[in-house]
Scaffold this motif. Structure first.
Motif, PDB file in Angstrom:
ATOM      1  N   UNK A  91      43.435  36.930  52.449  1.00  0.00           N
ATOM      2  CA  UNK A  91      42.245  38.674  51.879  1.00  0.00           C
ATOM      3  C   UNK A  91      42.515  39.243  53.394  1.00  0.00           C
ATOM      4  N   UNK A  92      42.697  38.919  54.514  1.00  0.00           N
ATOM      5  CA  UNK A  92      42.596  40.032  55.412  1.00  0.00           C
ATOM      6  C   UNK A  92      44.524  39.986  55.863  1.00  0.00           C
ATOM      7  N   UNK A  93      45.252  40.561  55.309  1.00  0.00           N
ATOM      8  CA  UNK A  93      46.547  41.230  55.284  1.00  0.00           C
ATOM      9  C   UNK A  93      46.937  41.767  53.808  1.00  0.00           C
ATOM     10  N   UNK A  94      46.578  42.826  54.166  1.00  0.00           N
ATOM     11  CA  UNK A  94      46.708  44.047  53.198  1.00  0.00           C
ATOM     12  C   UNK A  94      48.419  44.120  52.687  1.00  0.00           C
ATOM     13  N   UNK A  95      49.508  43.016  53.442  1.00  0.00           N
ATOM     14  CA  UNK A  95      51.296  43.081  52.895  1.00  0.00           C
ATOM     15  C   UNK A  95      50.997  41.511  52.704  1.00  0.00           C
ATOM     16  N   UNK A  96      50.039  40.647  52.312  1.00  0.00           N
ATOM     17  CA  UNK A  96      49.407  39.644  51.350  1.00  0.00           C
ATOM     18  C   UNK A  96      50.268  40.015  49.872  1.00  0.00           C
ATOM     19  N   UNK A  97      51.291  38.524  49.984  1.00  0.00           N
ATOM     20  CA  UNK A  97      51.763  38.217  47.969  1.00  0.00           C
ATOM     21  C   UNK A  97      50.469  38.179  47.109  1.00  0.00           C
ATOM     22  N   UNK A  98      50.570  39.172  46.135  1.00  0.00           N
ATOM     23  CA  UNK A  98      49.541  39.150  45.316  1.00  0.00           C
ATOM     24  C   UNK A  98      49.849  37.555  44.309  1.00  0.00           C
ATOM     25  N   UNK A  99      48.487  37.073  44.229  1.00  0.00           N
ATOM     26  CA  UNK A  99      47.774  36.059  42.917  1.00  0.00           C
ATOM     27  C   UNK A  99      47.354  36.911  42.271  1.00  0.00           C
ATOM     28  N   UNK A 100      47.671  36.376  40.865  1.00  0.00           N
ATOM     29  CA  UNK A 100      47.218  36.878  38.997  1.00  0.00           C
ATOM     30  C   UNK A 100      46.697  35.543  39.041  1.00  0.00           C
ATOM     31  N   UNK A 101      45.430  35.478  38.880  1.00  0.00           N
ATOM     32  CA  UNK A 101      44.641  34.736  38.210  1.00  0.00           C
ATOM     33  C   UNK A 101      43.910  34.879  36.828  1.00  0.00           C
ATOM     34  N   UNK A 102      44.064  33.717  35.738  1.00  0.00           N
ATOM     35  CA  UNK A 102      43.559  34.576  34.252  1.00  0.00           C
ATOM     36  C   UNK A 102      42.270  33.601  33.692  1.00  0.00           C
ATOM     37  N   UNK A 103      41.081  34.541  33.390  1.00  0.00           N
ATOM     38  CA  UNK A 103      40.171  33.252  32.834  1.00  0.00           C
ATOM     39  C   UNK A 103      39.739  33.528  31.535  1.00  0.00           C
ATOM     40  N   UNK A 104      39.254  31.972  30.931  1.00  0.00           N
ATOM     41  CA  UNK A 104      38.274  32.165  29.907  1.00  0.00           C
ATOM     42  C   UNK A 104      37.584  31.452  29.555  1.00  0.00           C
ATOM     43  N   UNK A 105      36.685  31.868  28.492  1.00  0.00           N
ATOM     44  CA  UNK A 105      35.231  30.538  28.363  1.00  0.00           C
ATOM     45  C   UNK A 105      35.320  29.204  27.810  1.00  0.00           C
ATOM     46  N   UNK A 106      35.785  28.194  27.289  1.00  0.00           N
ATOM     47  CA  UNK A 106      36.354  27.464  26.727  1.00  0.00           C
ATOM     48  C   UNK A 106      34.816  26.374  27.196  1.00  0.00           C
ATOM     49  N   UNK A 107      34.939  25.255  25.550  1.00  0.00           N
ATOM     50  CA  UNK A 107      34.162  24.775  25.548  1.00  0.00           C
ATOM     51  C   UNK A 107      35.108  23.236  25.685  1.00  0.00           C
ATOM     52  N   UNK A 108      34.371  22.050  25.775  1.00  0.00           N
ATOM     53  CA  UNK A 108      34.255  20.533  25.115  1.00  0.00           C
ATOM     54  C   UNK A 108      34.446  20.981  23.843  1.00  0.00           C
ATOM     55  N   UNK A 109      36.178  19.754  23.412  1.00  0.00           N
ATOM     56  CA  UNK A 109      35.969  19.230  21.897  1.00  0.00           C
ATOM     57  C   UNK A 109      34.624  18.378  21.637  1.00  0.00           C
ATOM     58  N   UNK A 110      34.365  18.401  20.075  1.00  0.00           N
ATOM     59  CA  UNK A 110      33.167  17.422  19.993  1.00  0.00           C
ATOM     60  C   UNK A 110      34.334  15.607  20.652  1.00  0.00           C
ATOM     61  N   UNK A 111      32.896  14.865  20.989  1.00  0.00           N
ATOM     62  CA  UNK A 111      33.075  13.732  21.450  1.00  0.00           C
ATOM     63  C   UNK A 111      33.858  13.678  23.213  1.00  0.00           C
ATOM     64  N   UNK A 112      33.896  14.967  23.623  1.00  0.00           N
ATOM     65  CA  UNK A 112      35.010  14.748  25.356  1.00  0.00           C
ATOM     66  C   UNK A 112      33.954  15.130  25.509  1.00  0.00           C
ATOM     67  N   UNK A 113      33.324  14.983  26.039  1.00  0.00           N
ATOM     68  CA  UNK A 113      33.252  15.343  27.957  1.00  0.00           C
ATOM     69  C   UNK A 113      31.385  16.648  27.466  1.00  0.00           C
ATOM     70  N   UNK A 114      31.292  15.629  26.176  1.00  0.00           N
ATOM     71  CA  UNK A 114      30.069  16.353  25.376  1.00  0.00           C
ATOM     72  C   UNK A 114      28.549  15.621  26.411  1.00  0.00           C
TER      73      UNK A 114
END
Length: 93
Positions: free
Chosen positions: A70-93
């Motif tokens: 972040x301190x270097x304006x010439x630094x390579x770009x990093x793309x981050x995608x995000x989405x809301x998810x939920x645990x499926x029934x019986x998994x991590x509930x």
């Protein structure tokens, strides 16, 4: 009721990885690795299934641009995608 989380996808070392962010827990974040091509919607859905999650109905992917150094304006770009998810029934509930 299934718990909801944020899942993110980013490229690291030339490969895409999808992970579910589990805040305030000592648990290891579930992660799934892909190849160098951006994973398709179907590939992402299959990865969530393997990890025991599914997108929240109506949730849409958002993309954010960041930089490796972040301190270097010439630094390579990093793309981050995000989405809301939920645990499926019986998994991590």
């Amino acid at each position: 009721m299934a718990r909801e989380f944020t899942a993110q996808m980013s490229m690291r070392r030339g490969r895409w990885r999808l992970y579910v962010v589990l805040l305030n827990t000592p648990e290891r974040w579930p992660e799934y690795g892909f190849g160098p091509a951006v994973p398709t919607f179907t590939e992402r859905a299959e990865a969530f299934s393997v990890l025991g999650f599914e997108p929240v109905p109506g949730a849409e992917w958002t993309w954010t641009e960041d930089s490796e150094n972040p301190d270097d304006p010439a630094s390579p770009v990093v793309l981050i995608a995000a989405v809301r998810v939920r645990s499926r029934a019986g998994v991590g509930s």
